[in-house]
Write a protein that holds these residues in place. Structure first.
Motif, PDB file in Angstrom:
ATOM      1  N   VAL A  24       0.824  -1.227   0.000  1.00  0.00           N
ATOM      2  CA  VAL A  24       0.000   0.000   0.000  1.00  0.00           C
ATOM      3  C   VAL A  24       0.856   1.274   0.000  1.00  0.00           C
ATOM      4  O   VAL A  24       0.326   2.376   0.055  1.00  0.00           O
ATOM      5  CB  VAL A  24      -1.008   0.050   1.182  1.00  0.00           C
ATOM      6  N   MET A  26       3.191   2.244   2.258  1.00  0.00           N
ATOM      7  CA  MET A  26       3.495   2.844   3.568  1.00  0.00           C
ATOM      8  C   MET A  26       4.854   2.352   4.074  1.00  0.00           C
ATOM      9  O   MET A  26       5.405   1.387   3.547  1.00  0.00           O
ATOM     10  CB  MET A  26       2.387   2.490   4.570  1.00  0.00           C
ATOM     11  N   ILE A  72      -2.654   2.132   9.677  1.00  0.00           N
ATOM     12  CA  ILE A  72      -3.974   1.694   9.204  1.00  0.00           C
ATOM     13  C   ILE A  72      -3.798   1.303   7.731  1.00  0.00           C
ATOM     14  O   ILE A  72      -3.447   2.148   6.901  1.00  0.00           O
ATOM     15  CB  ILE A  72      -5.008   2.842   9.268  1.00  0.00           C
ATOM     16  N   ALA A  73      -4.025   0.060   7.412  1.00  0.00           N
ATOM     17  CA  ALA A  73      -3.829  -0.384   6.026  1.00  0.00           C
ATOM     18  C   ALA A  73      -4.774  -1.526   5.679  1.00  0.00           C
ATOM     19  O   ALA A  73      -5.053  -2.393   6.514  1.00  0.00           O
ATOM     20  CB  ALA A  73      -2.384  -0.839   5.818  1.00  0.00           C
ATOM     21  N   VAL A  74      -5.240  -1.512   4.432  1.00  0.00           N
ATOM     22  CA  VAL A  74      -6.108  -2.572   3.900  1.00  0.00           C
ATOM     23  C   VAL A  74      -5.487  -3.025   2.575  1.00  0.00           C
ATOM     24  O   VAL A  74      -5.102  -2.181   1.749  1.00  0.00           O
ATOM     25  CB  VAL A  74      -7.541  -2.042   3.661  1.00  0.00           C
ATOM     26  N   GLY A  82     -15.315  -1.347   3.184  1.00  0.00           N
ATOM     27  CA  GLY A  82     -15.668  -0.913   4.539  1.00  0.00           C
ATOM     28  C   GLY A  82     -14.719  -1.430   5.606  1.00  0.00           C
ATOM     29  O   GLY A  82     -14.952  -1.231   6.804  1.00  0.00           O
ATOM     30  N   ILE A  83     -13.641  -2.101   5.188  1.00  0.00           N
ATOM     31  CA  ILE A  83     -12.713  -2.694   6.166  1.00  0.00           C
ATOM     32  C   ILE A  83     -11.922  -1.605   6.900  1.00  0.00           C
ATOM     33  O   ILE A  83     -11.740  -1.665   8.115  1.00  0.00           O
ATOM     34  CB  ILE A  83     -11.773  -3.705   5.475  1.00  0.00           C
ATOM     35  N   GLY A  84     -11.490  -0.590   6.153  1.00  0.00           N
ATOM     36  CA  GLY A  84     -10.751   0.506   6.791  1.00  0.00           C
ATOM     37  C   GLY A  84     -11.606   1.200   7.840  1.00  0.00           C
ATOM     38  O   GLY A  84     -11.149   1.489   8.954  1.00  0.00           O
ATOM     39  N   LYS A  85     -12.856   1.420   7.489  1.00  0.00           N
ATOM     40  CA  LYS A  85     -13.786   2.086   8.419  1.00  0.00           C
ATOM     41  C   LYS A  85     -13.982   1.227   9.676  1.00  0.00           C
ATOM     42  O   LYS A  85     -14.051   1.745  10.789  1.00  0.00           O
ATOM     43  CB  LYS A  85     -15.120   2.316   7.706  1.00  0.00           C
ATOM     44  N   TYR A 103      -1.905  11.336  11.460  1.00  0.00           N
ATOM     45  CA  TYR A 103      -1.635  12.053  10.209  1.00  0.00           C
ATOM     46  C   TYR A 103      -1.963  11.132   9.050  1.00  0.00           C
ATOM     47  O   TYR A 103      -1.541   9.984   9.009  1.00  0.00           O
ATOM     48  CB  TYR A 103      -0.219  12.640  10.146  1.00  0.00           C
ATOM     49  N   SER A 105      -2.182   9.755   5.162  1.00  0.00           N
ATOM     50  CA  SER A 105      -1.400   9.745   3.931  1.00  0.00           C
ATOM     51  C   SER A 105      -2.036  10.760   2.993  1.00  0.00           C
ATOM     52  O   SER A 105      -3.262  10.957   3.023  1.00  0.00           O
ATOM     53  CB  SER A 105      -1.447   8.371   3.270  1.00  0.00           C
ATOM     54  N   GLY A 107      -3.958  12.357   0.279  1.00  0.00           N
ATOM     55  CA  GLY A 107      -5.062  11.840  -0.542  1.00  0.00           C
ATOM     56  C   GLY A 107      -6.039  10.979   0.244  1.00  0.00           C
ATOM     57  O   GLY A 107      -7.106  10.617  -0.268  1.00  0.00           O
ATOM     58  N   LYS A 108      -5.679  10.645   1.494  1.00  0.00           N
ATOM     59  CA  LYS A 108      -6.559   9.784   2.303  1.00  0.00           C
ATOM     60  C   LYS A 108      -7.310  10.580   3.375  1.00  0.00           C
ATOM     61  O   LYS A 108      -7.993  10.000   4.221  1.00  0.00           O
ATOM     62  CB  LYS A 108      -5.755   8.681   2.988  1.00  0.00           C
ATOM     63  N   TYR A 112     -10.652   9.602   6.483  1.00  0.00           N
ATOM     64  CA  TYR A 112     -10.775   9.875   7.926  1.00  0.00           C
ATOM     65  C   TYR A 112     -11.930  10.840   8.210  1.00  0.00           C
ATOM     66  O   TYR A 112     -12.598  10.724   9.238  1.00  0.00           O
ATOM     67  CB  TYR A 112      -9.446  10.389   8.477  1.00  0.00           C
ATOM     68  N   ALA A 114     -14.656  10.775   6.668  1.00  0.00           N
ATOM     69  CA  ALA A 114     -15.854   9.915   6.646  1.00  0.00           C
ATOM     70  C   ALA A 114     -16.046   9.206   7.995  1.00  0.00           C
ATOM     71  O   ALA A 114     -17.129   8.702   8.283  1.00  0.00           O
ATOM     72  CB  ALA A 114     -15.736   8.886   5.514  1.00  0.00           C
TER      73      ALA A 114
END
Ligand code: COA
Length: 140
Positions: A24, A26, A72-74, A82-85, A103, A105, A107-108, A112, A114
């Protein structure tokens, strides 16, 4: 197959964690370093489908009134389900006694937002790899 949430990190394949972070885009390190980081965290969450690790995250905290979310990574093929949420909601619940910062990334930020986060106006960081972080758009 149903998603399963694990909070116990004893059976985690740390090489897989490192591989997913690399996938991803990171920061990723040797498996032992991720194991240490999660073991030293206040709360950790891992999402599985069957035996497959799909995503994870962790929170640092004083356990009283402050917390911060990290890693936090999917997996790319599983994003948008919906896994990240779910990961953020679980960690937020574990840290519901206080403030939660992070903090995002580049573009993401919307992800957060949401989940109820707002942009910081005075966030400051002293990164170890400061030039790289500036080039990635994290600092001015
Ligand atoms: C960011 C990440 C964790 C999101 O996980 P995900 O499982 O794909 O996200 P979800 O499916 O749970 O999306 C939750 C909500 O955020 C929104 N969202 C997701 N990514 C978004 C983005 N980049 N910008 C704006 N909104 C976004 C979704 O539309 C959804 O909105 P809804 O609740 O109104 O339906 C995932 O894309 C990822 O691992 N990215 C790479 C690593 C990374 O950047 N991690 C964050 C480090 S700070």
């Amino acid at each position: 197959m149903a998603l399963r949430i694990e909070t116990d990190s004893s059976g985690i394949d740390w090489q897989r964690v490192s591989d997913i972070l690399r996938e991803v885009g990171m920061a990723h390190y040797a498996p032992e370093l991720h194991q240490k980081a999660f073991a030293n965290s206040f709360a950790s969450v891992f999402v599985f489908e069957g035996d497959e690790l799909l995503g994870f995250g962790r929170a640092l905290s004083d356990g009283a009134y402050q917390a911060a979310l990290y890693d936090i990574a999917v997996r790319p093929a599983q994003q948008g389900r919906g896994i990240g949420k779910l990961i953020v909601a679980h960690l937020a619940e574990r840290c519901s006694f206080g403030n939660i910062i992070l903090y995002a990334s580049v573009g993401k930020e919307g992800f957060y937002e949401a989940s109820g986060f707002s942009r910081l106006k005075t966030g400051m960081a002293r990164f170890k790899n400061s030039e790289q972080m500036r080039a990635k758009g994290f600092t001015e």
